[in-house]
Design a protein around this motif. Structure first.
Motif, short mmCIF file in Angstrom:
data_model
loop_
_atom_site.label_atom_id
_atom_site.label_comp_id
_atom_site.label_asym_id
_atom_site.label_seq_id
_atom_site.Cartn_x
_atom_site.Cartn_y
_atom_site.Cartn_z
N ASP A 212 0.80 -1.22 0.00
CA ASP A 212 0.00 0.00 0.00
C ASP A 212 0.83 1.28 0.00
O ASP A 212 0.29 2.38 0.02
CB ASP A 212 -0.95 0.02 1.19
N ALA A 213 2.16 1.16 -0.02
CA ALA A 213 3.02 2.33 0.15
C ALA A 213 2.79 3.38 -0.92
O ALA A 213 2.70 4.59 -0.63
CB ALA A 213 4.49 1.90 0.16
N LEU A 214 2.69 2.96 -2.17
CA LEU A 214 2.53 3.90 -3.27
C LEU A 214 1.23 4.69 -3.16
O LEU A 214 1.20 5.91 -3.35
CB LEU A 214 2.57 3.14 -4.60
N VAL A 215 0.15 4.01 -2.82
CA VAL A 215 -1.16 4.66 -2.72
C VAL A 215 -1.20 5.59 -1.51
O VAL A 215 -1.59 6.76 -1.62
CB VAL A 215 -2.27 3.61 -2.63
N VAL A 216 -0.82 5.09 -0.36
CA VAL A 216 -0.91 5.88 0.87
C VAL A 216 -0.02 7.12 0.81
O VAL A 216 -0.44 8.22 1.20
CB VAL A 216 -0.55 5.01 2.10
N ALA A 217 1.20 6.99 0.31
CA ALA A 217 2.11 8.13 0.24
C ALA A 217 1.54 9.23 -0.64
O ALA A 217 1.62 10.42 -0.30
CB ALA A 217 3.47 7.68 -0.30
N THR A 218 0.95 8.86 -1.77
CA THR A 218 0.37 9.86 -2.66
C THR A 218 -0.83 10.55 -2.03
O THR A 218 -0.98 11.78 -2.10
CB THR A 218 -0.04 9.21 -3.99
N LEU A 219 -1.71 9.76 -1.40
CA LEU A 219 -2.88 10.35 -0.75
C LEU A 219 -2.48 11.27 0.40
O LEU A 219 -3.10 12.32 0.60
CB LEU A 219 -3.81 9.25 -0.25
N GLU A 220 -1.47 10.90 1.14
CA GLU A 220 -0.98 11.76 2.22
C GLU A 220 -0.49 13.08 1.65
O GLU A 220 -0.79 14.16 2.19
CB GLU A 220 0.16 11.06 2.97
N SER A 221 0.27 13.04 0.56
CA SER A 221 0.81 14.26 -0.04
C SER A 221 -0.30 15.15 -0.59
O SER A 221 -0.28 16.37 -0.43
CB SER A 221 1.80 13.90 -1.15
N MET A 222 -1.28 14.53 -1.23
CA MET A 222 -2.39 15.30 -1.80
C MET A 222 -3.26 15.91 -0.71
O MET A 222 -3.72 17.06 -0.82
CB MET A 222 -3.21 14.42 -2.74
N MET A 223 -3.51 15.15 0.36
CA MET A 223 -4.30 15.70 1.46
C MET A 223 -3.57 16.85 2.14
O MET A 223 -4.18 17.85 2.51
CB MET A 223 -4.65 14.61 2.47
N GLU A 224 -2.27 16.71 2.28
CA GLU A 224 -1.47 17.79 2.88
C GLU A 224 -1.59 19.06 2.04
O GLU A 224 -1.77 20.16 2.58
CB GLU A 224 -0.01 17.35 2.97
N GLU A 225 -1.49 18.93 0.74
CA GLU A 225 -1.60 20.10 -0.14
C GLU A 225 -3.00 20.71 -0.06
O GLU A 225 -3.16 21.94 -0.08
CB GLU A 225 -1.29 19.70 -1.58
N MET A 226 -4.02 19.89 0.05
CA MET A 226 -5.39 20.38 0.07
C MET A 226 -5.76 21.05 1.40
O MET A 226 -6.59 21.96 1.44
CB MET A 226 -6.36 19.23 -0.20
N THR A 227 -5.16 20.62 2.50
CA THR A 227 -5.58 21.11 3.81
C THR A 227 -4.63 22.13 4.46
O THR A 227 -5.05 22.89 5.33
CB THR A 227 -5.75 19.93 4.79
N ALA A 228 -3.37 22.13 4.03
CA ALA A 228 -2.38 22.97 4.73
C ALA A 228 -2.22 24.35 4.11
O ALA A 228 -1.48 25.19 4.65
CB ALA A 228 -1.02 22.26 4.74
N HIS A 229 -2.92 24.61 3.02
CA HIS A 229 -2.74 25.90 2.33
C HIS A 229 -4.08 26.54 2.04
O HIS A 229 -5.07 25.86 1.77
CB HIS A 229 -1.97 25.69 1.02
N GLU A 230 -4.10 27.85 2.11
CA GLU A 230 -5.34 28.58 1.84
C GLU A 230 -5.84 28.30 0.43
O GLU A 230 -7.03 28.10 0.19
CB GLU A 230 -5.10 30.09 2.02
N VAL A 231 -4.90 28.28 -0.52
CA VAL A 231 -5.24 27.97 -1.91
C VAL A 231 -4.34 26.83 -2.37
O VAL A 231 -3.14 27.05 -2.62
CB VAL A 231 -5.05 29.19 -2.83
#
Length: 301
Positions: free
Chosen positions: A142-161
């Protein structure tokens, strides 16, 4: 930080996140508006979320791409009581495709990770990398899937835009990595370019009546072989694929109240509004006019 919605769209069976300690899984919904003209729109992400609901069945999908990874054996066929796929199985459901999935044996425990995404960039990466659509594929872990989802969620939640280019890069790298993994282990997973060309033609000419002889010419194969290959790789017949694409597009267009149902019918390939209404009601259970009225009231509320 973007404000999450209080409720997700109706097609998602949602439960309140546990309060207090970190539950060990993540889930975030970022918006419930489908955008037919989107390049890349990340609508929701879940990471190791327990599968709460049994037998989730969506006959025409969710209007976007649902990309789901099952960390444990799961059931992907209706009527089965035993798991039909092994652990570390990935499925890409495109807009308009029928979806069915369920936990393997125990509710509220077995995890799955997923993302709801839409846009031309998503379709382009899936096609360019010849990722199987609607067909279960097994990854090493699951490493490939989880790592990508973690990165995308971080980008979506940690920044105003959120930066759409960064998100696009994450998705592209993920698609290419999955493709490389599949090609290394099993070249048979690759969708032939000829079959992709047929699907691209159908997508580009969704309002046109598909002529099997023309599609066979595009694919460079007999009509019967084309039909067999199309169903093998996309899990449906050519005619059903076209209907699903048309109905998915019609559903989106109904949100634009400036476009009359008769215009929408022509835009999705139905010169006869009666036939369009009949097919729409068969698909969604209500007429186009009633569907628009119901969703208009929901949006007002």
């Amino acid at each position: 930080m973007p404000q999450s919605l209080a409720t997700p769209p109706g097609f998602v069976m949602w439960r309140t996140l546990p309060q207090g300690d970190d539950p060990g899984w993540k889930r975030q919904w970022f918006g419930n508006e489908l955008d037919a003209g989107a390049v890349l729109n990340v609508r929701g992400i879940g990471i190791r979320e327990p599968m709460f609901n049994a037998d989730v069945h969506r006959p025409i999908g969710t209007g976007d791409w649902l990309i789901m990874f099952f960390h444990r054996p799961a059931r992907l066929r209706r009527g089965e009581v035993e798991p039909s796929v092994e652990a570390n199985t990935l499925v890409l459901w495109p807009p308009g495709a029928e979806q069915f999935y369920s936990f393997g044996t125990v509710a509220n425990v077995e995890p799955h990770s997923w993302m709801h995404v839409e846009g031309s960039w998503v379709a382009a990466q899936v096609d360019e990398n010849r990722l199987p659509v609607g067909t279960p594929i097994v990854l090493e872990d699951d490493a490939l899937v989880v790592a990508t989802l973690e990165s995308m969620m971080e980008e979506m939640t940690a920044h105003e835009v959120p930066d759409r280019i960064i998100l696009g890069n994450h998705f592209q790298n993920w698609a290419r990595s999955v493709a490389r993994s599949l090609q290394t282990r099993d070249p048979q997973h690759r969708i032939p370019a000829a079959i992709l060309a047929v699907r691209a033609h159908l997508d580009e000419h969704v309002a046109a009546l598909p002529v099997l002889d023309d599609l066979a010419t595009i694919a460079g194969m007999s009509r019967s072989h084309l039909c067999h290959q199309f169903r093998r790789y996309f899990g449906t017949t050519i005619s059903r694929y076209v209907v699903r694409k048309r109905m998915s597009l019609a559903e989106r267009l109904l949100y634009d109240v400036t476009v009359r149902p008769g215009q929408i019918a022509c835009m999705v390939g139905y010169p006869d509004i009666y036939q369009f209404s009949k097919q729409f009601k068969k698909t969604f259970g209500v007429s186009p006019t009633r569907y628009r009225r119901q969703h208009a009231r929901a949006n007002e509320g």
